[in-house]
Design an enzyme around this catalytic site. Sequence first.
Site, mmCIF file in Angstrom:
data_model
loop_
_atom_site.group_PDB
_atom_site.id
_atom_site.type_symbol
_atom_site.label_atom_id
_atom_site.label_comp_id
_atom_site.label_asym_id
_atom_site.label_seq_id
_atom_site.Cartn_x
_atom_site.Cartn_y
_atom_site.Cartn_z
ATOM 1 N N LYS A 7 14.362 -0.079 5.615
ATOM 2 C CA LYS A 7 13.900 0.509 4.357
ATOM 3 C C LYS A 7 14.026 2.028 4.390
ATOM 4 C CE LYS A 7 11.934 1.243 0.389
ATOM 5 N NZ LYS A 7 10.631 0.750 -0.045
ATOM 6 N N LYS A 13 7.394 11.198 0.356
ATOM 7 C CA LYS A 13 6.709 10.547 1.476
ATOM 8 C C LYS A 13 7.681 9.735 2.312
ATOM 9 C CE LYS A 13 5.207 6.611 0.954
ATOM 10 N NZ LYS A 13 5.671 5.219 1.201
ATOM 11 N N LEU A 36 0.827 -1.200 0.000
ATOM 12 C CA LEU A 36 0.000 0.000 0.000
ATOM 13 C C LEU A 36 0.865 1.255 0.000
ATOM 14 C CD1 LEU A 36 -2.507 -1.401 2.615
ATOM 15 C CD2 LEU A 36 -2.866 -1.259 0.139
ATOM 16 N N PRO A 55 1.140 5.091 5.404
ATOM 17 C CA PRO A 55 0.571 4.614 6.669
ATOM 18 C C PRO A 55 -0.942 4.759 6.756
ATOM 19 C CG PRO A 55 2.598 5.831 7.091
ATOM 20 C CD PRO A 55 2.286 6.009 5.637
#
Length: 266
Positions: free
Chosen positions: A165, A226, A64, A67
């Site tokens: 990550k 992001k 996705l 968050p």
Amino acid sequence: MEKIAFLGLGRMGLPMARRLASGGYSLTVWNRTPGRVPEPVEGLVEVADPAAAVRGAGVVVTMLADPAALAAVARQISAELAPGTVWVDMSSVGPAAVAEVRDRLPDGVGLVDAPVLGSVGPAGTGGLTVLVGGGPEDVERVRPVLERLGRVVDCGGPGAGAALKLVAIGAIVGGVAVVGEALALAGSLGLPEELAEGVLAAGPLGGLVARARAVDADFPVRLAAKDLALAGGGPVLGAVRERLLAHPELAEQDLARWVDAVRAGG
């Protein structure tokens, strides 16, 4: 092979789901915008409801955007997860978001964080790098699934994959930005672009130069911004994020197109 529910068929999710299906897995898939599987694909069954997708699945994979999207899906599916299910979140959302999802899970449901490094091409060929965090039993349970998608790097306990990550993507995006600025500087000093690029490519920045010049990658500028926001970090990455956001017209373009704009004086 047990049933997999795969939630999120975006740029990366769809080729990853196809890759699993081509390996013999049976997948029930869902995407917020329906119709992401335009033609019949053996092993993929698209449904309109994420809760329906996860019913009866032994492994749930989420890929996705952020968050907020992960939390929204968690609210819809948590009650449907049966004991013994392992949820593998492959989104780039950071360890805090992963911890929040873990707190929602029913007893007996495991969670593995496994975000990836790589772009759309490797997503479809099993060439990703999969950064895995979680309890040992849960990780081993889903390892065959993850190995179908790429090289698995065991990072440690819960949240470790999500954390690494952010470290890796911060270094990559920041490094690509430095290459763009360096090439812009070369142009302002009257140096031939090929000369400057060749010297940079031959040194320790070689991999970043290749990424800055990529024509087949698909990592949108808005997602790079992001990820830097999730990483927090110091003034350098903060400045890079501000530079990314200064080009809203490139929000859906690959990071390399942002480098092109910087080199052109943008």
